[in-house]
Design a protein around this motif. Structure first.
Motif, mmCIF file in Angstrom:
data_model
loop_
_atom_site.group_PDB
_atom_site.id
_atom_site.type_symbol
_atom_site.label_atom_id
_atom_site.label_comp_id
_atom_site.label_asym_id
_atom_site.label_seq_id
_atom_site.Cartn_x
_atom_site.Cartn_y
_atom_site.Cartn_z
ATOM 1 N N SER A 103 9.795 2.494 -3.253
ATOM 2 C CA SER A 103 8.368 2.286 -3.491
ATOM 3 C C SER A 103 7.985 1.061 -2.659
ATOM 4 C CB SER A 103 8.101 2.068 -4.988
ATOM 5 O OG SER A 103 8.619 0.828 -5.390
ATOM 6 N N PRO A 104 6.694 0.761 -2.522
ATOM 7 C CA PRO A 104 6.349 -0.394 -1.669
ATOM 8 C C PRO A 104 7.020 -1.686 -2.141
ATOM 9 C CG PRO A 104 4.375 0.894 -2.110
ATOM 10 C CD PRO A 104 5.470 1.482 -2.974
ATOM 11 N N ASP A 145 0.823 -1.194 0.000
ATOM 12 C CA ASP A 145 0.000 0.000 0.000
ATOM 13 C C ASP A 145 0.870 1.263 0.000
ATOM 14 O OD1 ASP A 145 -1.888 1.897 0.469
ATOM 15 O OD2 ASP A 145 -2.880 0.804 2.096
ATOM 16 N N LYS A 146 0.622 2.151 -0.953
ATOM 17 C CA LYS A 146 1.427 3.383 -1.023
ATOM 18 C C LYS A 146 1.196 4.296 0.169
ATOM 19 C CE LYS A 146 2.301 3.816 -5.917
ATOM 20 N NZ LYS A 146 1.744 4.269 -7.183
ATOM 21 N N PRO A 200 0.405 9.829 -1.246
ATOM 22 C CA PRO A 200 1.622 9.788 -2.067
ATOM 23 C C PRO A 200 1.295 9.958 -3.565
ATOM 24 C CG PRO A 200 1.047 7.590 -1.274
ATOM 25 C CD PRO A 200 0.044 8.517 -0.678
ATOM 26 N N ASN A 228 9.253 -5.413 -0.698
ATOM 27 C CA ASN A 228 9.079 -4.432 0.360
ATOM 28 C C ASN A 228 10.212 -4.520 1.384
ATOM 29 O OD1 ASN A 228 7.736 -3.665 3.205
ATOM 30 N ND2 ASN A 228 6.814 -2.488 1.547
#
Lengths: 162, 425
Positions: free
Chosen positions: B320-321, B23-24, B425, B195
């Motif tokens: 980024s995720p 999830d961003k 984001p 992640n």
């Protein structure tokens, strides 16, 4: 033992054979190209002449370690390369020196593409070889891979033999 | 609030909602509540031993310059020109008394002070009298046994308090050298398409050791037929503040004083002497712990110190995720004998790093987790319960207490964040 007079073309053909073995995942055959004291090294990025005691290499294989590397990669439990990635190696700008001496030195640029799970990574750099004649055949005494990259991003790993 | 972590001690169940990996919005919350507030590792003091030495570092998303200033102090400067913003130092590392921004040729002393610029007559006489046009330094920089950390939160507790019980384990790693530890050249800069929290978990996860790294242990077995069976046994421990450790025995040699048959007889004798020396310094029990036990330490949120077949520190940060940038360090005793150093480095490379026989398989595992999280809508929870049935104080190294310790701290910080709005984001 007869020492055959070599040409540059013999050496170039030998390198293409090496690249082909790697692309076909014939890794034991690849390891067999090395002399008994053969070495395979990947020094840190940007420090091709680094000392292996002062700097952290990516790969610093003696003959037995490179054999272990080849055999490991053929196992199903070498997860990162199972199923095997698809690779394509190109060698360019091949410079052969000392074709008549005991140790032939070769420098070439390489481009190695690897694709797996629809992600393509490309490694570029320079290979430096020391090649000798052994039992009438060419053999690799040392192979040094100089990566011309800023970092291993996004590649993330050198799971292949470069 | 949507539940992200279920910590059910009655049921001995610990679940992590998989949206935290994809999830961003979670990443934005992590930046605000974790990376902007926790102590983050920037480097080791031996990376900048001399006055003028500097190294560019990416920490917590910032572009920093770790510099040993002329006044002897080590600073972390924001690598941006106070004038119009360009990156000032462009070489990755070097030694310099002065940094000069190429854009308008403003120059700065290596403590950040503005030194001069062309066209001075266009500025007031008292220009920069308040130091506002100096290169800005991170206000909080503290170190512990050579490990330097920064914190972007001026109100943060001291590094000493933050590390708390983790210091004992950093000490065990550092104490193997009488002369201190140094970072080897060639920090490994790599990435994982996964992640960042998956690497925090993986680094203190002994449960995956055998299945993921079978090929490595096969090689160890072949090198040492005397190994009847490969043992990975020990304890897991919560160190507070999200830090955790696993301390265990393993079948590999340790370049401190645990010899292995691939090493020479000379080295064996040396190592016996090293062990005697450790006993003199610390007594039998602690010497045994330093020499024969392995430690994987996670310092919340993103520093791992593994004192295993060699010593590695790694830090990682998400861009980024599903993507993280990792920096991998090797640490070794200063002035270590050449043969020992080679044995250590071979040990390192056999297992660790992007070209090792194990780390790439870890990366693959992490990437496969990330890829399969596209099933998150229907399959929502990760299970991190192993060992809870034993009681957390009895955790084995192959249990998942270490990961739960990380996640419990994560939960505290993210719940704090959930009270606030976060910029999308």
């Amino acid at each position: 033992m007869t020492v055959v007079a070599l040409t540059r073309q013999n050496v170039v053909d030998f390198l293409y054979k090496e690249a082909k073995l790697l692309d076909e995942w014939k890794l034991k055959e690849w390891a067999a190209l090395f002399t008994d004291d053969g070495t395979y090294k990947v020094p840190p990025i940007g420090k091709p002449e680094a000392s292996p005691t002062e700097s952290l290499f990516y790969v610093h294989d003696n003959r037995s370690r490179l054999q272990e590397r080849a055999e490991r990669l053929l196992k199903k439990e070498a997860h990162v390369e199972y199923p095997h990635s698809t690779t394509l190696r190109n060698y360019h700008n091949i410079l052969v020196s000392g074709v008549e001496s005991d140790v032939i030195t070769v420098e070439c640029n390489f481009t190695t593409h690897r694709t797996k799970r629809e992600v393509l990574d490309t490694f570029v750099g320079k290979h430096k070889y020391e090649i000798v004649q052994q039992n009438g055949e060419l053999a690799i005494k040392s192979k040094k891979v100089i990566l011309n990259l800023d970092s291993l991003r996004p590649h993330g790993k050198i799971s292949l033999i470069l | 609030m949507e539940e992200l972590i279920r910590d059910n001690r009655e049921k001995n169940e610990f679940l992590v909602h998989r949206s935290v990996f994809t999830d961003k919005e979670m990443l934005a919350r992590e930046r605000a509540e974790i990376f902007n507030k926790c102590w983050l590792f920037i480097g080791h003091e031996t990376e900048v031993p001399e006055k003028g030495d500097y190294k560019r570092k990416k920490v917590g998303g910032r572009n920093l310059l770790l510099v040993h200033s002329q006044d002897g102090e080590i600073r972390a400067l924001y690598n941006t020109c106070p004038h119009r913003g360009a990156l000032v130092a462009r070489e990755n590392e070097g030694n310099s008394r002065v940094f000069r921004c190429f854009y308008h040729a403003w120059s700065f002393k290596n403590d950040g002070q503005l030194n001069g610029m062309p066209g001075k007559d266009g500025f007031p006489d008292d220009f920069n009298c308040d130091g506002e046009k100096d290169m800005k330094a991170v206000n909080r920089l503290e170190s512990y046994r050579g490990f330097i950390f920064v914190n972007f939160d001026d109100q943060a507790i001291s590094l000493d308090d933050y590390l708390g019980d983790a210091k004992e384990y950093i000490d065990l790693a550092a104490d193997q050298s009488e002369t201190g530890l140094e970072v080897l050249g060639g920090v490994q800069e790599y990435s994982v398409r996964a992640n960042w929290k998956l690497l925090a978990e993986n680094s203190v996860d002994l449960y995956h050791g055998m299945p993921t790294h079978k090929t490595y242990f096969d090689i160890k077995q072949a090198q040492d037929p005397g190994l009847k069976r490969v043992k990975l046994e020990g304890r897991g421990k919560d160190l507070g503040n999200g830090h955790a450790v696993m301390e265990y025995v393993a079948p590999w040699g340790r370049p401190v004083a645990q010899w292995t048959p691939i090493w020479s007889e000379d080295l064996k004798q040396d190592m016996e002497k090293m062990k005697e020396k450790l006993v003199e310094r610390f007594g039998e029990e602690r010497a045994d712990r330093i020499a024969n036990y392995n430690r994987n330490i996670i310092i919340f949120p993103n520093l791992v110190i593994n004192d295993i077949m060699a010593i590695t520190a790694r830090t990682f940060y998400p861009s980024s995720p599903g993507y993280m940038e990792v920096s991998g360090y090797s640490l070794a005793p200063i002035g270590e004998d050449e043969e020992h150093r080679m044995a250590r480095n071979n040990n390192f490379l056999e297992f660790l790093g992007p070209g090792g026989f194990a780390t790439p398989d870890d990366n693959e595992a992490l990437e496969l987790c990330q890829e399969a999280y596209n099933n998150n809508e229907e399959v929502q929870w990760n299970d991190i319960s192993k060992g809870m049935v034993r009681g957390e104080e009895n955790a084995m190294a192959t249990d998942e207490l270490q990961m739960r310790s990380f996640w419990r701290q994560y939960k505290v910080r993210i719940e704090e964040s959930m009270k606030k709005e976060v910029a999308q984001p």
